[in-house]
Structure formats: C-alpha cells, structure tokens
Enzyme design. Structure first.
Site, short mmCIF file in Angstrom:
data_model
loop_
_atom_site.label_atom_id
_atom_site.label_comp_id
_atom_site.label_asym_id
_atom_site.label_seq_id
_atom_site.Cartn_x
_atom_site.Cartn_y
_atom_site.Cartn_z
N LYS A 1 -10.04 -18.42 25.22
CA LYS A 1 -9.23 -18.67 26.41
C LYS A 1 -9.92 -18.11 27.65
O LYS A 1 -10.09 -18.78 28.65
CB LYS A 1 -7.84 -18.06 26.22
CG LYS A 1 -6.94 -18.21 27.42
CD LYS A 1 -5.55 -17.68 27.14
CE LYS A 1 -4.74 -17.67 28.45
NZ LYS A 1 -3.38 -17.15 28.27
N HIS B 1 2.12 -9.76 -8.73
CA HIS B 1 1.32 -8.89 -9.59
C HIS B 1 0.68 -7.76 -8.79
O HIS B 1 -0.27 -7.13 -9.25
CB HIS B 1 0.25 -9.71 -10.30
CG HIS B 1 0.84 -10.70 -11.25
ND1 HIS B 1 1.18 -10.39 -12.55
CD2 HIS B 1 1.22 -11.99 -11.07
CE1 HIS B 1 1.72 -11.45 -13.14
NE2 HIS B 1 1.76 -12.43 -12.25
N LYS C 1 -10.59 -2.04 23.57
CA LYS C 1 -11.72 -2.87 24.04
C LYS C 1 -12.57 -2.09 25.04
O LYS C 1 -13.80 -2.11 24.98
CB LYS C 1 -11.19 -4.13 24.74
CG LYS C 1 -10.59 -5.18 23.84
CD LYS C 1 -10.21 -6.40 24.69
CE LYS C 1 -9.34 -7.38 23.94
NZ LYS C 1 -8.85 -8.46 24.80
N GLY D 1 -2.66 -16.83 23.95
CA GLY D 1 -3.64 -17.03 22.87
C GLY D 1 -2.97 -17.31 21.53
O GLY D 1 -3.33 -18.25 20.82
N ARG D 2 -1.95 -16.51 21.20
CA ARG D 2 -1.32 -16.66 19.87
C ARG D 2 -0.37 -17.85 19.82
O ARG D 2 0.21 -18.13 18.78
CB ARG D 2 -0.62 -15.36 19.49
CG ARG D 2 0.39 -14.85 20.50
CD ARG D 2 0.76 -13.40 20.24
NE ARG D 2 1.59 -12.83 21.29
CZ ARG D 2 1.14 -12.27 22.41
NH1 ARG D 2 -0.17 -12.23 22.64
NH2 ARG D 2 1.96 -11.76 23.30
N GLU E 1 1.73 -8.88 17.98
CA GLU E 1 1.17 -8.83 19.33
C GLU E 1 2.26 -9.19 20.35
O GLU E 1 2.22 -8.75 21.49
CB GLU E 1 -0.04 -9.78 19.46
CG GLU E 1 -0.99 -9.39 20.57
CD GLU E 1 -2.30 -10.18 20.57
OE1 GLU E 1 -2.29 -11.37 20.91
OE2 GLU E 1 -3.35 -9.60 20.23
N GLU F 1 -16.45 -10.26 20.95
CA GLU F 1 -16.77 -10.79 19.61
C GLU F 1 -17.24 -12.25 19.70
O GLU F 1 -18.24 -12.63 19.11
CB GLU F 1 -15.53 -10.73 18.70
CG GLU F 1 -15.08 -9.33 18.34
CD GLU F 1 -14.10 -8.73 19.36
OE1 GLU F 1 -14.06 -9.20 20.52
OE2 GLU F 1 -13.40 -7.78 18.99
O1 F6P Z 1 -6.88 -9.38 21.08
C1 F6P Z 1 -6.36 -9.76 22.28
C2 F6P Z 1 -6.56 -11.19 22.61
O2 F6P Z 1 -6.47 -11.29 23.99
C3 F6P Z 1 -5.58 -12.12 21.93
O3 F6P Z 1 -4.36 -12.17 22.55
C4 F6P Z 1 -6.32 -13.41 21.98
O4 F6P Z 1 -5.77 -14.37 21.14
C5 F6P Z 1 -7.70 -12.95 21.56
O5 F6P Z 1 -7.84 -11.69 22.20
C6 F6P Z 1 -8.84 -13.86 21.92
O6 F6P Z 1 -8.92 -14.07 23.30
P1 F6P Z 1 -9.80 -15.24 23.91
O7 F6P Z 1 -9.24 -16.53 23.41
O8 F6P Z 1 -9.69 -15.08 25.38
O9 F6P Z 1 -11.21 -15.05 23.43
#
Ligand code: F6P
Length: 566
Positions: free
Chosen positions: A217, A406, A530, A289-290, A375, A223
């Site tokens: 987003k 199990h 972060k 995002g979620r 979240e 990452e």
């Molecule tokens: O971990 C926080 C967060 O902002 C989530 O809410 C989001 O889904 C994720 O990181 C990834 O964010 P982006 O889509 O901006 O890479």
C-alpha cells in the site's frame, strides 16, 4: 439494521449504558447450563440458527439465554453500532487518527450500483470499477499468454511480494480457492524478510516465466522493498547467466518491465523502484491494509484464479455488507457474533478466541484473522484519544481440524480457561475421496460435530462411571462441558462463500470495535518496533555508536550475534 445517518464524534462508553447494567445483573446470577437449556427449550436451535448468504450459522451452543442476547442487542443499540456502520458506508472519516474514510465495502459494490458513491468529491464507484477493469484485463493477458516475459515465454508463476494485509489475504484466498486455478499459473507468496523465504520460494523458478507482483500500500515497507530488490537481483543474475539478457542497463530495465508489476497507493514510489507505472495498479488510502484483499492487492488471485472467480469473491463480501446494512440487530449475524465475543471477553473473562476450520483449504484463515482482528482491536485508547473503559481485543488463534484435535483441544475441553471457538465446515469437499467405501469427508465432518457436541455437553462423572471407570480416574475422564462454540456451515467452499466468511469476520471485528469505542482502522502499535529496527540494524552491522546507544540486554544479544555469525 436502521440506517439513520449520524456523525458519531465521541464514543459512547458501554459501561455507562443501561444495557451494561442489565448485563451486570444478569451476569451476577449467571450459571451456564447448555444441557439444561437444550433439554428445556425445543426451539433454541431453530431460534438461534440464522442464515447469512449461503452460510448457516448456529449460535445455539453459546453461553447465552434469550434475556442475555436481548440485553446484548440493546447494548449494540445504545453504543450506536448502526449509526457508526452507516457513517462508514457514507464515507465519513471514521478513521479519526489518520483522518480518513473507511471504504473497503465500496470495493465490492456491484458495477451497476446506483446512485454512485461520492466521497470527498470523488466518484468512488467509478474509481473502483476503473481499477477492477484494469486488473481483470491484465489478468486475462497473463492467463491467455498474451503477456510474455523478456525472452518471449508465457507466465507459469506469479510471485506476490508483500506483507501483512498485502500478503495474508491473497495467500489465504489462494489456498482456499486453489481448486479454481485453471490457467496453469501457480501463485507463490513471499513476505518475511528472513532471506529463507525468498530463497526457498524462488529456488526452483525459471525467471523467464515468472512474474513478480510487488504489493505494498505504502511502497515503503522494509520487508517488501528488500524482498523486491532481492527478487530483481535474482532475476537479473539468472537472465545474465543464461545469456537471455546482456546485463547492460537497458536490458535490465527491459527485464524489469516484463517481469515486475506493482500494486500500491503510491505510483511515484513504484516508478522510483523502476517499475513502469503502466504496469502498476492503484488503490486508495481509504482501504486499510488488512481490508485490502478486494482491491488490486488481489491481483495475484485475479491472475491465478481468474477475474470471474475474483468477481464472485467480491460478490460474496457484498452479500454480507447488505445483510449488515439491512438486517435488524437481533437477526444480524456479524453483530450478534461480535456481541457474543464481547460477552465472553467483558463478562465471562475469556482472553482468547479459537477459529477452527474443518476445511484444509482454510488452513491460513486463522492467520488472516489474527491481523484482521488483533491489528484492528488490540488498542487501549478510544477513537477520541481517551482511554478505553473495558477490556478490549481478544487473542485470535487456530488451526484446521482435525489437526488441532491432536494438539491443543485438550486445553479447550478440560483446561481452566474459557475459550469460545468458531467451527467452520462445508458440506461438499473439493476432493471427494473414499476409503474402503467410507466417504472420508463425512468422517471428517463427524469430527466437527463430535467436537462441538463434546464441548457443549461434556460428560458427567455419572456417565463416566456408567462406562465402568472407578476411583480417581473418574475425575480425569469427566468433561465439564459448557464450552461455547458457534458452528458455521456452508454448502461448499465457493468464491462467494469465502467472500461471505471473510466479510462476516470484518463486520464482527467492526462491531466489537464500536462497542469498545475503538478506531478499528489504524495500527499505531506496529510503528515503534519498525523505528527501532532501523536504529538497531547499524549496531548489528558494526556501528559502535549505534551499539552503545542500546540497552544492556540488546547490546548483549548483539554481542552474541557477532560472536556466532560465520
Ligand atoms: O504491519 C503494519 C502494516 O502497516 C499493516 O497494516 C499492513 O498490512 C502491512 O504493514 C503492509 O503494509 P504495506 O502494504 O504498506 O506494505
């Protein structure tokens, strides 16, 4: 649900309502008795079983009486659940800390919805349909082989690089709907910055037939951008090594244009990464995002499963949106399930909630729900900045049945914790197999039914003794019962059903958030870690000043790392 539109500025404190007082009184004399309630009330199951689209939702094995349910519904009325829902649909800026509208429900409005939804002067429906059309057209080009890699080969693998909401939704849906993948294109998902993830997911891939989707987003996530750079380098190295490209700048740019596309709200950052913005798919800051699997973030799904399947998934979500909008609170399934969760967490002291899919295809559903619920509602301030007045978000967790049976069911059956659980099952399996004439899926479902029955009704000491057990073993083999469950049953795991399931949990989450006065659409709690990771990274890599700035424990752990890193 009534749709009186109102701007809800301050949260209504649930503990100050008359419904809360009623619930407190009911709780003081509360003694759960599912055996007794079922024996005394032949209509309980029918009354507490509700339809939601294609889902059959049986709430009867929950620890509530009609009186408690009525007071819970009153609490929803008195805390303004309907008003807040209407405010969300209308595009009010209910995400107060980010001053944003919350419009994931707009992502699944039908193409012919009238009148158009206009928010902040923008035609939301037109914007959504434009991007959906672009996603579908691109997906078809990849699926029918018109889109080719740099050496003229068609795509066999799409690799979605994203994390959190830019990963969990797509990977969960792909796992769930894999039987619909009919174009010979496999999707993979890279999320973790642990280099193992990308190394293993690309190890057997052919760069000439692989398409990477960088899904972020913000297009700033550490990452995702790191993994995207690793993927790009992997591709360049492999193509140069095989002689497919020369390795000069122009050939590398050309390779990226053929093998990388992006999904983001920030097209400038996409361009800065080197991806042609013609191959970028946008969305908007009003999609959390979620809550974004319905947006262009689902591009990997539109390619691997097809735009029609993706469209059916969206239709499933919309069915639930309409149910929530038009159904009175007392029959409104997501609202009722949210209220039950509230009852367990705020009155009966439960701290966690299990989600137990009796469908292997839903194996990533609990992980998906962890982000959606925790979240969203893991907060201790309300949407006006004041502290919460009650316990908030519970821990969501789970595993597909029968694996969980199990592993951890022992604790749910006989432990000291109250763990409400949702069981999710489908009547018709994707793969109908027989074992010596025995329908294996029927056997599987017998386990779902047996577990919900055992949890509800238990086994008394007398029943244990009647089986011939004596002495101290009687207590060990007794089951107290009164462990609450909700059973969600559907004809089959179709795209529509999956959309309904996800939509159900989105609205459960929202209902709970409203009652607690929480803004379920921000996530400030992920920011500190972060920031600290960026400060600590140089310390691990030898920066003495950065190391000295750390606390004693962190310093010692870094020293351990340095001493052992080969
Ligand atoms: O971990 C926080 C967060 O902002 C989530 O809410 C989001 O889904 C994720 O990181 C990834 O964010 P982006 O889509 O901006 O890479």
């Amino acid at each position: 649900m009534p749709t009186r539109l109102a701007i809800v500025n301050s949260p209504i404190d649930a503990t100050s309502t008359s419904a809360w007082a009623e619930l407190t009184a009911l709780h003081s004399s509360f003694s759960p008795d599912l055996r007794g309630w079922f024996a005394a009330d032949a209509g309980r199951v029918e009354r507490m079983s509700l339809p939601l689209g294609d889902l059959h939702v049986d709430l009867s094995k929950n620890l509530v009486t009609d009186e408690i349910l009525a007071s819970l519904v009153k609490l929803a009325e008195q805390t303004g659940v309907a008003d807040r829902y209407a405010a969300m649909l209308a595009g009010e800026h209910i995400n107060t800390t980010e001053d944003r509208a919350v419009l994931h429900t707009a992502l699944r409005r039908p193409a012919d919805a009238e009148p158009h939804l206009i928010v902040d002067g923008q035609d939301i429906d037109a914007d959504v349909q434009e991007v959906l059309g672009k996603v579908a057209a691109f997906a078809e080009r990849v699926r029918d082989g018109e889109w080719k890699g740099v050496t003229g080969k068609t795509v066999t693998h799409v690799v979605n690089i994203g994390i959190g909401g830019s990963d969990l939704g797509p990977v969960m849906v792909y796992e769930a709907l894999k039987p619909y993948a009919n174009a010979g294109i496999e999707a993979r998902f890279v999320s973790n910055i642990d280099p193992t993830d990308i190394a293993q997911k690309t190890a057997d891939l052919d760069p000439e037939t692989t398409l990477f989707i960088v899904a972020s987003k913000t297009f700033t996530t550490l990452e995702t951008l790191t993994n995207a750079r690793l993927a790009r380098q992997w591709m360049w190295d492999a193509l140069v090594a095989s002689g497919a490209i020369s390795g000069d700048d122009a050939s590398k740019t050309d390779a990226v244009a053929h093998h990388f596309v992006a999904v983001s709200t920030s097209l400038e950052r996409v361009a800065a990464f080197g991806i042609d913005t013609d191959n970028a798919f946008g969305f908007w800051d009003w999609v959390g995002g979620r809550y974004s699997v319905n947006s262009a973030i689902g591009l990997s799904l539109a390619i691997s499963l097809g735009p029609d399947v993706f469209g059916d998934l969206l239709a499933g979500f919309h069915t639930v949106d309409e149910h929530v909008r038009t159904t009175p609170l007392e029959k409104n399934v997501p609202v009722l399930m949210g209220l039950l969760n509230f009852w367990y967490g705020n009155f009966l002291g439960s701290q966690s909630h299990a989600v137990l899919p009796y469908a292997q295809q839903l194996n990533r559903f609990p992980a998906y729900l962890q982000q959606l619920t925790m979240e969203s509602n893991g907060k201790s301030v309300r949407w006006d900045g004041t502290p919460v007045t009650t316990e908030t978000g519970e821990v969501f967790w789970g595993e597909p049945g029968t694996n969980g049976q199990h592993a951890f069911y022992q604790l749910i059956h006989q432990g000291t914790k109250l763990i409400p659980a949702d069981f999710i099952a489908v009547v018709n399996p994707a793969y109908a197999l027989e074992d010596g004439g025995q329908d294996v899926h029927a056997l599987f479902l017998a386990n779902f039914l047996a577990q919900t029955k055992a949890l509800a009704f238990g086994k008394t000491a007398q029943e244990v003794e009647a089986d011939g057990t004596t002495g101290p073993l009687v207590a060990a083999r007794t089951f107290a019962g009164n462990n609450p469950t909700t059973s969600i049953f559907a004809p089959a795991l179709t795209p529509q059903v999956l959309g309904q399931l996800i939509g159900l949990y989105e609205h459960i989450t929202f209902t709970q958030g409203i009652i607690w006065g929480i803004n379920s659409f921000d996530q400030w709690g992920v920011e500190l870690g972060k920031q600290l990771a960026l400060q600590i990274a140089p310390a691990i890599q030898g920066d003495a000043e950065a190391l000295a700035a750390q606390d004693a424990s962190t310093q010692a752990l870094i020293e351990y790392y340095k001493a052992n890193r080969k």
